[in-house]
Every structure is written in structure tokens, then in C-alpha cells.
Design an enzyme around this catalytic site. Structure first.
Site, PDB file in Angstrom:
ATOM      1  CB  THR A 243      -0.960   0.009   1.207  1.00 37.63           C
ATOM      2  OG1 THR A 243      -0.218  -0.110   2.417  1.00 37.63           O
ATOM      3  CG2 THR A 243      -1.954  -1.123   1.104  1.00 37.63           C
TER       4      THR A 243
ATOM      5  CE  LYS B  60       0.112  -3.208   3.609  1.00 33.17           C
ATOM      6  NZ  LYS B  60      -0.645  -2.277   4.555  1.00 33.17           N
TER       7      LYS B  60
ATOM      8  CB  THR C 247      -0.900  -2.470  11.236  1.00 34.26           C
ATOM      9  OG1 THR C 247      -1.634  -2.172  12.370  1.00 34.26           O
ATOM     10  CG2 THR C 247      -1.818  -2.554  10.033  1.00 34.26           C
TER      11      THR C 247
ATOM     12  CD  GLU D   9       1.929   5.374   6.568  1.00 38.95           C
ATOM     13  OE1 GLU D   9       1.520   6.075   7.495  1.00 38.95           O
ATOM     14  OE2 GLU D   9       1.187   4.710   5.822  1.00 38.95           O
TER      15      GLU D   9
ATOM     16  CG  ASN E 227      -0.067   8.547   9.248  1.00 43.26           C
ATOM     17  OD1 ASN E 227      -0.570   7.591   8.693  1.00 43.26           O
ATOM     18  ND2 ASN E 227       1.180   8.549   9.693  1.00 43.26           N
TER      19      ASN E 227
ATOM     20  CB  SER F 280      -5.538   4.546   5.683  1.00 38.99           C
ATOM     21  OG  SER F 280      -5.004   4.813   6.951  1.00 38.99           O
TER      22      SER F 280
END
Lengths: 383, 383
Positions: free
Chosen positions: A146, A168, A179, A259, A378, A383
Site C-alpha cells: 500500500t 506488507k 499492522t 511511514e 497520516n 486510511s
């Protein structure tokens, strides 16, 4: 170097249309046997996505023959219709393979709260079936990405038998499962009960100790399938060690690709009364936004470390804690120690060592710093 | 409109030299009686600063005659020498006032892990004693500011008796006491035991439900002193209500001035089985970096709200949660509800309402968004 490296597996990855940018978004990994042992762990979040609700039932008998994974939509908080989509995907995969749907694990990742288009997905299931091949692991690994900037894969080869893995995950990395979606394959012969014990032992010291941003996801799934195609039955110890290597490698790849992170921080509590205490202390520091922002600013702020430790109920004397950053003991006996100015926090990897002086246990928790890029990604990515 | 508004108090604030920028850095609030009842609450952090270790002993007998507070240095993690500094400050305040040091609460705020210069502080104690005046509350409120952009003060006047309060705090706002120093004064007659009960009832629903960034400080102190100078004895109910008003006002002032925040977010869980459940659910959302970053980006991301709720052990059905943002029920029965596009998150104040459908209790937890400015301030400011 993929989930198709171990004998007995085929895989594929295609673009079916869930992602608007044309990137691959549907993966399939199939165990061709002769054994079909499996084990899985899922998110501890009580608000689980539909694929998790489905797959929790699938894995109960210890048999899994295929894992289908889509990116481009998490199918989470989408109600009964979303569950039906998951079910139909499993049915279609099973029908194509001539197996039962109850042996098909389904994983989804991407936006939550939005329904995936069912016809698009089902057409994709046919396409990815047609794309299955003996060296399709790399395609599959790319189709589950993603916001990941790179695919995460690993193989541990023990000569005669091996374990392959793909993962992932680049955000919402949190405890009781970072996650992520993870598929692990092995051609060793490992009965389901042993596989389960080995998987839990491995995730406990790897994914479960990754706490990038304290946020627990809704879709986390780790599934391991054992084909037995090598004909070799490793000892429980050997297999568990190899599986732990696989999980640790994937966890570190997730950490490295979190991220917006500028730093990878390993927080180790030593001389703890219990391993649980060590994990609690490490996690409390990993959860401190103030500490994480300080690391982003290359500031060796040991006071924020102590303030975090003080929020736990671990065994320690608040007046007698030592803290080192990158090996420099900047805090001794809960007061100033060596000069923090000697610490260079510009390199990406940072270590924090906390001496609790209360026992002989230790544990490491990994996290990232809190950066402008984290906030940006974010706040922008819905998401 | 300050801590010297109630009768029986004098206060002062001066620059003694702890702050290099010349701003006021030392405050003193003195109760002149005739009563000297008091109550205090402190940080729940086990790693406490030296002034907290001292003051916890001071307040045990229910009598406090003065509170001295310095900014420009927290005197935290500074060892025995730091404790001695706190003790000498209390002794000097007491000697100047002709009282016992054991009736002097000491508070410090600023950088942690650095020693305050003792001669500077002691000279300051003499200076602030000389500066005491009947309307010195405003000076005191300014002298306790650190990264605060405004002073926080409030008075609740009940006609005949009143309560005044001042607070400092702009970061590290977390539960079991938002990080802060608070001094509250009243000229009502309130015995120490009643004062203690009223203070705990008031902080439980105000400061304790403020969770700006999840980080618990080491120096948090709230002290209330009752002079009895009005000669009036309010009912327990009336006094508690007024004190709750004071604490709530100061808490909202802290929220409004939180470091780098763009939004003030009120998270209310309704129809909870217990008040504790409602608080746990509210706090879980307040602690979600992903949710807070979404609010910064004006993104009504209710999926992140559900993912946070799912990490709690509160009573609810994961498949039957409703969530509203700014009054729009964007999530119904744990699935998509009204169109999130109708929500305007640009205004500073945001409300999140979570219907747990499991009882009749409710509670609100307040937090801020996660912004670039938060990361910047906390990576640059070495506290």
C-alpha cells in the site's frame, strides 16, 4: 527469495482494478502439498475487518490451502455486505483451485470504511489464478503493497528445507501485532500444533515488539503454511529458530519502511525482574510522542525516557535508573551521567538501553521517531 | 481575576535569573489565614521531580501556608543535590514569612535533568517575598509560564466567597493529571478533609480527562488553599461545584494553549456501561496518533476512531457502534453512515461522539490534534 522458494507453493500477483494507479493489487499464494498444515495469528483489535472475521474461522482446523490478499481496500467496517464480499472471494478462489472455501484465508488492506467493488475483485481472483506460477512469490509480494516503498521478503534456507516470507505494512504498526499482512511458507514437515506454537513464539519476540506509532490495526494477519514437500521434519527447536529469523527479518523491514520515519529506535530494558517488565518499559518509551519527537530532532533527551518509564508498574527504584543512548550512559542513578553532547543521533539507527537493576531479564522494543513526514502522510492519506 | 481575588492571600512574581530571556521565573502565593486548610494532588508518574517528593510530605497534615513556584528549571532527575535545593527554597520562604518550612509547597517547571542554580533561586526567594502584594496574583501567574503563550487564570465568585486559580502548562498534558502546575485559593471556610474530597472530585472530571499528547509529566502539582477569610462556610455541594468550575476552566485554557495544536477535540462516549468505560474509550481515541493526524488534515476519519475503540476492553458490540463528528453520524452500526464530506473540520473546536449502546453512562476526554508544529516544538525544545 520469496514465498515460492520453499517447494510446494505457487503464487501470483496482478492488477485487478482496486488501485486507481494501476499497480498490482491482488495476490494469491497456494500450497500444493502434500501437507496442508497451517497456523495464524490475527490482530488483537476487537473491531476487526471482515477478512479477519472470515479467516479466524478458516484457520481453526489447522488446514489452509491458499491465501488470497488484496490491497486497495481493507474491507473493514463495511458491514454484512463486506463480509459477503470476503466470502465470495474465498469461494471463487476455492472453486478455481478445486478445494473448499473453508481452506482459503482472505486478507485485505488499504482504506477502511469503504466497500471494495465485488465484481472487480472476483474478476481479479480469476486473473490471479491464471497468473499462478512456481516463481510467482515476488509478484505476490508487490501486489500487497500500500504505502510501502519497497516489498518485504525473506528466505531462510536450512539446506534441504527452507522458510519464505512476505509482508506488507508501513503504518499503524503496533503491539499484539504490528499492522501488517504476512504470509510465510515452508516445505518442512511441521504438524499444525507445532506450527502454531512456533508461530506464537516467533511473533512474540518480533512483530509483537514492533510499536511504530502505538496504533493497532484492524486487519493484521500472519499465516504460515507448511507443504512438507521437502520430506524433512526438522526438530521443533530448529524450526522455531528459523521461523523466528524469518519473522524478525520481516519485522525489521517493516520498521525500516515505517511511514515518514527518520530513525529506527531499538529500546532495550536490561536487568528487569521479568521479561514482561522489560517489554512494558520498552513499550512505554516507544509510545512517548515527546521522546520520539526529540529523536527526530537529534536530541538525546533522557529525561523523557525516565518520564515514560515512570508511567509503568514495572519493578525498579525511581531513584536508581541508568539510561544509555547509542552506548553513552547519559543518565546514572536517575540523574545526569555522561555528557549527552557526545552522542550523534543523526544516523538512522538509535539504541536506548535502560538498566532497571531489578533482575536478570531483558527485552527489546522497536519504534520510529515522530516526524513532520509522519504527520503529513497520516493527515493526507485517508486510511 | 487571580489567586489574590479571594480574601486572605498575597502573591508576587519576579525575575530571579533562571530564565535567560529576562522573563519572570519565580512566583509566591501566601495564605494569610485565619485558616490554613489545604489539599493537593500530584503526578501519578513514579519518577517524580524533587519538588514533588518534598511537597508530598508537606501536604500530609492538611496545612499549607505558602506555595513557591519557579519556572526555568524543573529540578527533576537532579538527585540529592536537587532535593536539597528544594528544601532550602522552602526553608528560605518559611524564614521570610516566619512560618515552618513544612508548610511550604514547592513547585518547579522547565527543563528536566538540569540542576537549578541554588544561589540564584535563594536570592529570588527574597526578591519575590519583597514583591508580595494584595493584588499580586497576576504577577505570579505570569512567572510560572514556560512555553505557555498566555497566562491561565480564573475566578469563580459566589457572592461573599470566591475561588481563584492559576495554571501553567502547554505540553506533556496527560492523564492522572495533565502536566501542569496549578494553585487555587479560596476565602471560604473549608476543612482540609472536605477540601481534599472536593479537589479529587473536581480534578477527576477536568485535569484528569485532558490528554493532549499522552505524555505524563514528572512535576504535576495542584494545590488548593482555603483562608476562611470570608467567614462563610459553603455547603460541600456548592463548594465542590464552584471548584469544579475553576478546574474545568483552567483545563480548557490548558487545552486551548497546547503546544502546536490546531484543534481542540472533545471526545464523548455515551451510553457506556460505566463511566470508566466511557473514559477508557475516549482516552483510546485521544491517544491515537493516526486519528489526531487526520484531524490536523481536516479528515473526518471515523475508521481510525473505531480502530482505537477496538483496543479497549469496554463493554460494546464491535459490530454496533455509532460515531458522529461535529454532530454528523458518519458511522452507523460500525459501517458507513452519513456522508463525511458534509463535515467541516476547519474550525478549531471538534466534537467526536461515540455511542456504545451498552448502558447509560458518559464521559468526555479532551485532546488536541497532532501537527507539524507539535513535532517541531518538541524536537527543538529540550525539556
Amino acid at each position: 527469495m520469496s514465498v515460492t522458494t520453499p517447494a510446494g507453493f505457487v503464487a501470483g500477483g496482478v492488477h485487478c482494478g482496486l488501485k486507481s494507479n494501476g499497480n498490482p493489487d491482488l495476490a494469491l499464494v497456494v500450497n500444493q502439498g502434500p501437507h496442508f498444515d497451517s497456523a495464524s495469528v490475527f490482530t488483537a483489535n476487537r473491531c476487526k475487518a471482515n477478512p479477519v472475521l472470515w479467516s479466524e474461522q478458516v484457520v481453526k482446523d489447522g488446514t489452509v490451502k491458499a491465501v488470497v490478499l488484496n490491497s486497495g481496500g481493507a474491507n473493514c467496517y463495511t458491514g454484512a455486505e463486506g463480509f459477503q464480499t470476503t466470502h465470495e472471494v474465498a469461494e471463487r478462489v476455492a472453486s478455481n483451485l478445486g478445494i473448499g472455501a473453508i481452506d482459503v484465508v482472505v486478507c485485505s488492506t488499504g482504506l477502511i470504511g469503504l466497500r471494495n467493488d465485488r465484481p472487480t475483485l472476483l474478476a481479479g481472483v480469476d486473473a490471479v489464478h491464471a497468473a499462478l506460477k512456481a516463481d510467482g512469490g515476488d509478484d505476490a509480494a508487490h501486489a500487497i503493497m500500500t504505502t510501502d516503498s519497497v516489498s518485504k521478503q525473506v528466505v531462510v534456507d536450512r539446506g534441504g528445507w527452507s522458510i519464505g516470507g512476505m509482508a506488507k505494512g508501513a503504518g499503524m504498526l503496533a503491539p499484539q501485532l504490528a499492522t501488517m499482512l504476512v504470509v510465510i511458507t515452508t516445505d518442512a514437515i511441521v504438524p499444525a500444533a507445532e506450527l502454531d506454537a512456533a508461530l506464537r513464539a516467533s511473533t512474540r519476540v518480533s512483530f509483537d515488539r514492533l510499536d511504530s506509532d502505538g496504533c493497532m490495526s484492524t486487519n493484521d494477519t500472519v499465516t504460515v503454511m507448511a507443504s512438507g514437500a521437502s520430506g524433512i521434519t526438522p526438530s521443533v527447536e530448529d524450526f522455531t529458530a528459523a521461523l523466528t529469523e524469518v519473522c524478525s527479518s520481516l519485522a525489521m523491514q517493516l520498521l525500516a519502511d515505517a511511514e515518514g520515519a527518520d530513525h529506527e529506535i531499538a529500546i532495550t530494558a536490561v536487568n528487569a525482574a521479568t521479561e514482561d517488565d522489560a517489554v512494558a518499559v520498552g513499550r512505554s518509551v516507544a509510545r512517548s510522542n515527546l521522546f520520539k519527537a526529540a529523536v527526530f530532532g537529534n536530541d538525546p533527551n533522557w529525561g523523557r525516557v525516565l518520564a515514560s518509564i515512570g508511567t509503568t508498574d514495572a519493578a525498579f527504584d525511581p531513584a536508581d535508573l541508568d539510561v544509555a543512548m547509542n552506548g553513552v550512559w547519559v543518565c546514572r542513578n536517575s540523574g545526569p551521567g555522561e555528557d549527552p553532547a557526545t552522542i550523534d543521533l543523526k544516523p538512522r539507527k538509535v539504541t536506548v538501553t535502560i538498566d532497571l537493576k531489578s533482575g536478570s531479564c531483558e527485552a527489546t522494543v522497536w519504534t520510529n521517531d515522530l516526524t513532520h513526514a509522519y504527520v503529513h502522510e497520516n493527515s493526507a492519506y485517508s486510511s
